[in-house]
Design an enzyme around this catalytic site. Structure first.
Site, PDB file in Angstrom:
ATOM      1  N   TRP A 132      15.555   0.925 -10.279  1.00  0.00           N
ATOM      2  CA  TRP A 132      14.703   0.471  -9.167  1.00  0.00           C
ATOM      3  C   TRP A 132      13.833  -0.671  -9.671  1.00  0.00           C
ATOM      4  O   TRP A 132      13.199  -0.546 -10.720  1.00  0.00           O
ATOM      5  CB  TRP A 132      13.862   1.660  -8.676  1.00  0.00           C
ATOM      6  CG  TRP A 132      12.853   1.306  -7.643  1.00  0.00           C
ATOM      7  CD1 TRP A 132      13.076   0.583  -6.491  1.00  0.00           C
ATOM      8  CD2 TRP A 132      11.476   1.660  -7.633  1.00  0.00           C
ATOM      9  NE1 TRP A 132      11.903   0.480  -5.777  1.00  0.00           N
ATOM     10  CE2 TRP A 132      10.916   1.127  -6.445  1.00  0.00           C
ATOM     11  CE3 TRP A 132      10.649   2.383  -8.498  1.00  0.00           C
ATOM     12  CZ2 TRP A 132       9.574   1.299  -6.114  1.00  0.00           C
ATOM     13  CZ3 TRP A 132       9.318   2.555  -8.189  1.00  0.00           C
ATOM     14  CH2 TRP A 132       8.789   2.010  -6.995  1.00  0.00           C
ATOM     15  N   ASP A 213      12.002  10.501 -12.504  1.00  0.00           N
ATOM     16  CA  ASP A 213      11.486   9.925 -11.262  1.00  0.00           C
ATOM     17  C   ASP A 213      12.265  10.609 -10.142  1.00  0.00           C
ATOM     18  O   ASP A 213      13.471  10.397 -10.001  1.00  0.00           O
ATOM     19  CB  ASP A 213      11.715   8.402 -11.255  1.00  0.00           C
ATOM     20  CG  ASP A 213      11.151   7.768  -9.993  1.00  0.00           C
ATOM     21  OD1 ASP A 213      11.251   6.536  -9.852  1.00  0.00           O
ATOM     22  OD2 ASP A 213      10.619   8.503  -9.133  1.00  0.00           O
ATOM     23  N   LYS A 249      10.655   9.594   1.379  1.00  0.00           N
ATOM     24  CA  LYS A 249      11.969   9.669   2.021  1.00  0.00           C
ATOM     25  C   LYS A 249      12.276  11.061   2.578  1.00  0.00           C
ATOM     26  O   LYS A 249      12.669  11.200   3.737  1.00  0.00           O
ATOM     27  CB  LYS A 249      13.074   9.278   1.014  1.00  0.00           C
ATOM     28  CG  LYS A 249      13.280   7.784   0.883  1.00  0.00           C
ATOM     29  CD  LYS A 249      12.146   7.035   0.214  1.00  0.00           C
ATOM     30  CE  LYS A 249      12.236   7.015  -1.265  1.00  0.00           C
ATOM     31  NZ  LYS A 249      11.291   6.166  -1.956  1.00  0.00           N
TER      32      LYS A 249
HETATM   33  C1  LIG Z   1      13.628   5.523  -7.614  1.00  0.00           C
HETATM   34  C2  LIG Z   1      12.371   5.293  -6.823  1.00  0.00           C
HETATM   35  N1  LIG Z   1      11.184   5.688  -7.359  1.00  0.00           N
HETATM   36  C3  LIG Z   1      10.028   5.515  -6.704  1.00  0.00           C
HETATM   37  C4  LIG Z   1      10.007   4.921  -5.450  1.00  0.00           C
HETATM   38  C5  LIG Z   1       8.648   4.752  -4.849  1.00  0.00           C
HETATM   39  O1  LIG Z   1       8.530   5.133  -3.543  1.00  0.00           O
HETATM   40  P1  LIG Z   1       7.086   5.488  -2.978  1.00  0.00           P
HETATM   41  O2  LIG Z   1       6.072   4.731  -3.777  1.00  0.00           O
HETATM   42  O3  LIG Z   1       7.137   5.081  -1.548  1.00  0.00           O
HETATM   43  O4  LIG Z   1       6.937   6.956  -3.157  1.00  0.00           O
HETATM   44  C6  LIG Z   1      11.207   4.473  -4.843  1.00  0.00           C
HETATM   45  C7  LIG Z   1      11.208   3.809  -3.467  1.00  0.00           C
HETATM   46  N2  LIG Z   1      12.154   2.734  -3.377  1.00  0.00           N
HETATM   47  C8  LIG Z   1      12.422   2.140  -2.067  1.00  0.00           C
HETATM   48  C9  LIG Z   1      12.910   3.182  -1.119  1.00  0.00           C
HETATM   49  C10 LIG Z   1      11.198   1.470  -1.489  1.00  0.00           C
HETATM   50  C11 LIG Z   1      10.492   0.558  -2.464  1.00  0.00           C
HETATM   51  O5  LIG Z   1      11.181  -0.319  -3.067  1.00  0.00           O
HETATM   52  O6  LIG Z   1       9.301   0.778  -2.661  1.00  0.00           O
HETATM   53  C12 LIG Z   1      13.560   1.122  -2.266  1.00  0.00           C
HETATM   54  O7  LIG Z   1      13.904   0.442  -1.293  1.00  0.00           O
HETATM   55  O8  LIG Z   1      14.120   1.083  -3.384  1.00  0.00           O
HETATM   56  C13 LIG Z   1      12.410   4.674  -5.542  1.00  0.00           C
HETATM   57  O9  LIG Z   1      13.589   4.290  -5.010  1.00  0.00           O
END
Ligand SMILES: Cc1ncc(COP(=O)(O)O)c(CN[C@@](C)(CC(=O)O)C(=O)O)c1O
Length: 401
Positions: A132, A213, A249
C-alpha cells in the site's frame, strides 16, 4: 513576497489524488476504480444497516461528548482486541495485549511507527514489494528506515514465496516485518495457511518482530475469524506482535477514522508499560481519538443481533465483489482472442485486482476510457458494478495490446 516562498506544490497522492481527478471528469461513462472504497451495484457509497441501527440507539441514549481517555473508548478497545484474537483467546485473559484506539488504520500504523522510532533505534521495517503506497510515507515520516521483501511475481502473477522468505531471512536480526493480515493491497494475493506457517518459522528463527496491518478483516473472505487466522497463528506461537486495525472497509466507517494498534506482549506487565508509552506518544500527536465511530463498533459488536447482522452484511459485500470478479473474468475471456490466462482475477482476494497494466496502459484506461485506477495497475473491484464489467473488459483489452 510571502514567508512561504520556499513551500513548493506537493504532488497529488497516488491513491486519493485519483479520486480528485475522477471528480473533475464530466464524462458520464467515468468509473472510479482507484480508492478502495466499497460501492453498491448502483455505484453508490454504502452505509451499513447495522451502522444506522447503532447510531439510532446512540441518539436515543443521548450520549455526551466528553473527551475519551488518551487510549480511546474502553468498550471499543475490548471489542477490537476480541474481534482480532477471538473473545476466548487466553492471551486476552492473561492481559498481554496493549490496545490503543488510533485514527483508523493509518493513524494506528503511524503511532506504531513513532513507538518503533523511539524504542528501537536503528531497527528497520521490511515491507512487501509492492505494498500500500502510504506505508512508505508513514515510516518515512516516522523516521523509521524501511526496505522491501519480494512479494509479487509478475511471471506467475502470484506470490514470490521463495523470494519473500529469502529476503526476510537475510534481514538483520530484530527487523520489523510488515505483513498484510489478509487481502494484500495492491496485489490481492495472500499466502496460503502452509505458507503463513513458514513465514512464522523464519520470523521466529531470525528473532524478527511481526507487524500486521489488518485493514480488511471480514471483508476479504466474508469471515472475521478466517481473515484473522494469520495473526492468530503468530500470536498462538507466543510471539510478540504489532497489529494495526481499521474499520474503514469492513464496517464502512471510512470517514469516522476508527482503528486500533494492538501490541501483543510476553506478559501483562510489559503490556502495561507499552500501553503507557503509546499513550505518551498519542497525547502530543492528537491527544485522544474521536468517539462516534468507536461507539458504533462497540454497539455493533456488543449486541448479538447487530453483530450477526453485521456478519451478514459483510458477507454480502465480499460476495458482491466476488460476483464482479467472475463477471469481469468471463467478459475478458470471451473478448480476448489471444488466449491470455485471466484467471488471476478469480484467484485474487479482497477488493483489489492487480492487473499488470503498466503506467502508460493505465494512462490509456483514464485518458481514452475515463476509467480511474492507480498507476501501479491496481483496480478496486469495490468500485465496479456487474453492469460495467463489459465496458471495463473492453478498456483493459484495448489498453493491454
Ligand atoms: C493495507 C491498508 N492499510 C491501511 C489502510 C488505511 O486505511 P484507513 O486509514 O482508512 O483505516 C488501507 C486503506 N487503503 C485504501 C483503501 C484507502 C487509502 O489509500 O487510504 C486504498 O485505496 O488503498 C490499506 O489498504
Amino acid at each position: 513576497a510571502s514567508r512561504f516562498e520556499g513551500v513548493t506544490m506537493a504532488p497529488p497522492d497516488p491513491i486519493l489524488g485519483v479520486s480528485e481527478a475522477f471528480k473533475a471528469d464530466t464524462d458520464p461513462k467515468k468509473l472510479n476504480l482507484g480508492v478502495g472504497a466499497y460501492r453498491t451495484e448502483e455505484l453508490q457509497p454504502k452505509v451499513l444497516d447495522v451502522v444506522k441501527k447503532a447510531e439510532n440507539l446512540m441518539l436515543e441514549r443521548g450520549e455526551n461528548k466528553e473527551y475519551l481517555p488518551i487510549e480511546g473508548l474502553a468498550a471499543f478497545n475490548k471489542a477490537t482486541a476480541e474481534l482480532l484474537l477471538g473473545a476466548d483467546n487466553p492471551i486476552l485473559q492473561q492481559g498481554r495485549v496493549a490496545t490503543i484506539q488510533g485514527l483508523s488504520g493509518t493513524g494506528s500504523l503511524r503511532l506504531a511507527g513513532a513507538f518503533i522510532e523511539r524504542y528501537f533505534p536503528g531497527a528497520k521495517v521490511l515491507i512487501s514489494s509492492p505494498t500500500w503506497g502510504n506505508h512508505k510515507n508513514i515510516f518515512n515520516d516516522s523516521r523509521v528506515p524501511w526496505s522491501e521483501y519480494r512479494y509479487y511475481d509478475p511471471k506467475t502473477v502470484g506470490l514470490d514465496f521463495d523470494g519473500m522468505i529469502a529476503d526476510i531471512k537475510a534481514a538483520p536480526e530484530g527487523t520489523f516485518v510488515l505483513l498484510h493480515g489478509c487481502a494484500h493491497n495492491p496485489t490481492g494475493i495472500d499466502p496460503t495457511p502452509e505458507q503463513w506457517e513458514k513465514i512464522a518459522d523464519v520470523i521466529q528463527e531470525k528473532n524478527h518482530i511481526p507487524f500486521f496491518d489488518v485493514a480488511y478483516q471480514g471483508f476479504a473472505s466474508g469471515s472475521l475469524d478466517q481473515d484473522a487466522s494469520s495473526v492468530r497463528l503468530f500470536a498462538a506461537r507466543g510471539m510478540e506482535v504489532f497489529v494495526a486495525q481499521s474499520y474503514s472497509k469492513n464496517l464502512g466507517l471510512y470517514a469516522e477514522r476508527v482503528g486500533a494498534i494492538n501490541v501483543i506482549c510476553s506478559s501483562s506487565d510489559v503490556a502495561t508499560r507499552v500501553k503507557s508509552q503509546l499513550k505518551r506518544i498519542a497525547r502530543p500527536m492528537y491527544s485522544n481519538p474521536p468517539v462516534h465511530g468507536a461507539r458504533i463498533v462497540a454497539n455493533v459488536v456488543g449486541d448479538p443481533t447487530l453483530f450477526n447482522e453485521w456478519k451478514v452484511e459483510m458477507e454480502a459485500m465480499a460476495g458482491r465483489i466476488k460476483g464482479v470478479r467472475q463477471k469481469l473474468y468471463d467478459s475478458l475471456s470471451a473478448k480476448d482472442k489471444s488466449g491470455k490466462d485471466w484467471s488471476f482475477i478469480l484467484k485474487q482476494i479482497g477488493m483489489f485486482s492487480f492487473t499488470g497494466l503498466n503506467k502508460a496502459q493505465s494512462d490509456n484506461m483514464t485518458d481514452k476510457w475515463h476509467i480511474y485506477m492507480t498507476k501501479d495497475g491496481r483496480i478496486s473491484l469495490a468500485g465496479l458494478s456487474l453492469a460495467k464489467c463489459e465496458y471495463l473488459a473492453d478498456a483493459i483489452i484495448d489498453s493491454y495490446y
